[in-house]
Design a protein around this motif. Structure first.
Motif, PDB file in Angstrom:
ATOM      1  N   ASP A   1       5.033  15.910 -19.222  1.00  0.00           N
ATOM      2  CA  ASP A   1       4.554  16.917 -18.270  1.00  0.00           C
ATOM      3  C   ASP A   1       3.280  17.591 -18.780  1.00  0.00           C
ATOM      4  O   ASP A   1       2.310  17.775 -18.025  1.00  0.00           O
ATOM      5  CB  ASP A   1       5.636  17.980 -18.034  1.00  0.00           C
ATOM      6  CG  ASP A   1       6.796  17.447 -17.212  1.00  0.00           C
ATOM      7  OD1 ASP A   1       6.638  16.379 -16.578  1.00  0.00           O
ATOM      8  OD2 ASP A   1       7.862  18.091 -17.209  1.00  0.00           O
ATOM      9  N   ILE A   2       3.298  17.974 -20.066  1.00  0.00           N
ATOM     10  CA  ILE A   2       2.119  18.632 -20.637  1.00  0.00           C
ATOM     11  C   ILE A   2       0.937  17.673 -20.681  1.00  0.00           C
ATOM     12  O   ILE A   2      -0.198  18.032 -20.348  1.00  0.00           O
ATOM     13  CB  ILE A   2       2.429  19.160 -22.051  1.00  0.00           C
ATOM     14  CG1 ILE A   2       3.531  20.211 -21.994  1.00  0.00           C
ATOM     15  CG2 ILE A   2       1.173  19.764 -22.682  1.00  0.00           C
ATOM     16  CD1 ILE A   2       3.999  20.677 -23.363  1.00  0.00           C
TER      17      ILE A   2
ATOM     18  N   VAL B   1      -0.821  27.834 -24.507  1.00  0.00           N
ATOM     19  CA  VAL B   1       0.341  28.481 -25.120  1.00  0.00           C
ATOM     20  C   VAL B   1       1.443  28.671 -24.083  1.00  0.00           C
ATOM     21  O   VAL B   1       2.620  28.395 -24.345  1.00  0.00           O
ATOM     22  CB  VAL B   1      -0.045  29.837 -25.751  1.00  0.00           C
ATOM     23  CG1 VAL B   1       1.201  30.633 -26.135  1.00  0.00           C
ATOM     24  CG2 VAL B   1      -0.920  29.622 -26.978  1.00  0.00           C
ATOM     25  N   ALA B   2       1.064  29.117 -22.891  1.00  0.00           N
ATOM     26  CA  ALA B   2       2.055  29.332 -21.836  1.00  0.00           C
ATOM     27  C   ALA B   2       2.748  28.025 -21.465  1.00  0.00           C
ATOM     28  O   ALA B   2       3.971  27.982 -21.299  1.00  0.00           O
ATOM     29  CB  ALA B   2       1.380  29.947 -20.610  1.00  0.00           C
ATOM     30  N   ALA B   3       1.973  26.946 -21.348  1.00  0.00           N
ATOM     31  CA  ALA B   3       2.558  25.650 -20.992  1.00  0.00           C
ATOM     32  C   ALA B   3       3.498  25.165 -22.079  1.00  0.00           C
ATOM     33  O   ALA B   3       4.591  24.655 -21.795  1.00  0.00           O
ATOM     34  CB  ALA B   3       1.443  24.636 -20.753  1.00  0.00           C
TER      35      ALA B   3
ATOM     36  N   ALA C   1       8.919  24.350 -24.420  1.00  0.00           N
ATOM     37  CA  ALA C   1       9.826  24.594 -25.549  1.00  0.00           C
ATOM     38  C   ALA C   1      11.135  25.227 -25.079  1.00  0.00           C
ATOM     39  O   ALA C   1      12.213  24.888 -25.572  1.00  0.00           O
ATOM     40  CB  ALA C   1       9.149  25.487 -26.575  1.00  0.00           C
ATOM     41  N   GLN C   2      11.042  26.122 -24.121  1.00  0.00           N
ATOM     42  CA  GLN C   2      12.248  26.734 -23.567  1.00  0.00           C
ATOM     43  C   GLN C   2      13.095  25.681 -22.840  1.00  0.00           C
ATOM     44  O   GLN C   2      14.318  25.694 -22.917  1.00  0.00           O
ATOM     45  CB  GLN C   2      11.862  27.867 -22.609  1.00  0.00           C
ATOM     46  CG  GLN C   2      11.245  29.070 -23.324  1.00  0.00           C
ATOM     47  CD  GLN C   2      10.591  30.043 -22.374  1.00  0.00           C
ATOM     48  OE1 GLN C   2      10.691  29.897 -21.143  1.00  0.00           O
ATOM     49  NE2 GLN C   2       9.917  31.048 -22.899  1.00  0.00           N
ATOM     50  N   GLY C   3      12.429  24.778 -22.130  1.00  0.00           N
ATOM     51  CA  GLY C   3      13.149  23.717 -21.449  1.00  0.00           C
ATOM     52  C   GLY C   3      13.852  22.783 -22.420  1.00  0.00           C
ATOM     53  O   GLY C   3      14.998  22.373 -22.205  1.00  0.00           O
TER      54      GLY C   3
END
Length: 249
Positions: free
Chosen positions: A96-97, A234-236, A241-243
């Protein structure tokens, strides 16, 4: 260096492990003589065991006669629960990133006193990259490395900060005091950055993957310049990372 040739009690297993253990971050390519010396084995014994390890795929013999760690060891290592679970959960987020940025993205974990790269998706933009799947790099010169070092146990941080910090470019941080201040900032900000500290022309940002058990890895991205895109990247990474953390349960 494990054992010596005069030790009659050494098992075949210990000798094979000594050969594999002869490789480290500073010794990625070894001749047969060097392998024998670092493993504490007679050259004929090393020759026989290295031949068997090469045939099985644990070692690979280059055209110049030197040996490197073989792909099969890496494939087996990926079966370890932490590596396999983390990698399988993280790979979709890495894609995704990558799809959104077309930049190189990393998944890394701490292995002893180094960063181990579990997965790398190479970007289509011309930014120089030295890391690859299975490679091990120092903490102090990479974004994911600084994140992992900041969250590492005290004894690991002490060893790294007490040892000489290798210079890779003129921007590499080689001062333990400066690196320690950066690690404190990483814990405060929740992310780490580098600016051409490993390779000229490459900047990076990394964030931790945090579960209930602590930091289990890091996600990173490499771009040519962070000045305008740091907040967005950073936001992406933090969302990814949370996912990953949720996917790990």
């Amino acid at each position: 260096m494990a054992g010596n040739t005069a030790d009659p009690g050494r098992s075949v297993t210990s000798r094979i492990l000594a050969i594999i253990g002869a490789f480290d971050g500073a010794h990625r390519r070894l001749t047969l003589t060097e392998l024998a010396e670092r493993a504490g084995l007679a050259r004929p014994t090393a020759h026989r065991l290295v031949g068997e390890l090469t045939e099985w795929g644990a070692l690979h013999r280059n055209e110049d006669g030197t040996y490197v760690v073989g792909r099969r060891l890496w494939d087996v290592g990926l079966l370890a629960p932490v590596a396999s679970d983390l990698r399988s959960v993280a790979v979709p987020f890495l894609h995704d990133i990558y799809g959104a940025t077309l930049a190189t993205v990393h998944l890394a974990v701490r292995e002893d006193d180094h960063v181990l790269y579990l997965e790398t998706l190479r970007g289509s933009r011309s930014v120089p990259i030295v890391s690859s799947v299975g490679s091990r790099l120092p903490f102090h010169s990479t974004g994911v490395g600084k994140v992992l070092l900041a969250h590492a146990p005290d004894d690991v941080r002490h060893r790294v900060l007490s040892a000489p910090l290798q210079r890779f470019t003129r921007y590499t941080i080689t001062s333990p005091q400066r690196l320690a201040r950066q690690l404190t900032r990483v814990l405060e900000d929740g992310y780490a950055t580098t600016g051409e500290e490993m390779t000229p022309g490459a900047c990076s940002v990394g964030v931790p993957i945090t579960t209930s058990g602590g930091v289990v890895g890091a996600l990173g991205i490499v771009v040519a310049d962070l000045r305008r895109s740091r907040g967005r990247l950073v936001a992406a990474l933090e969302v990814a990372a949370q996912g990953v953390a949720r996917g790990l349960g």
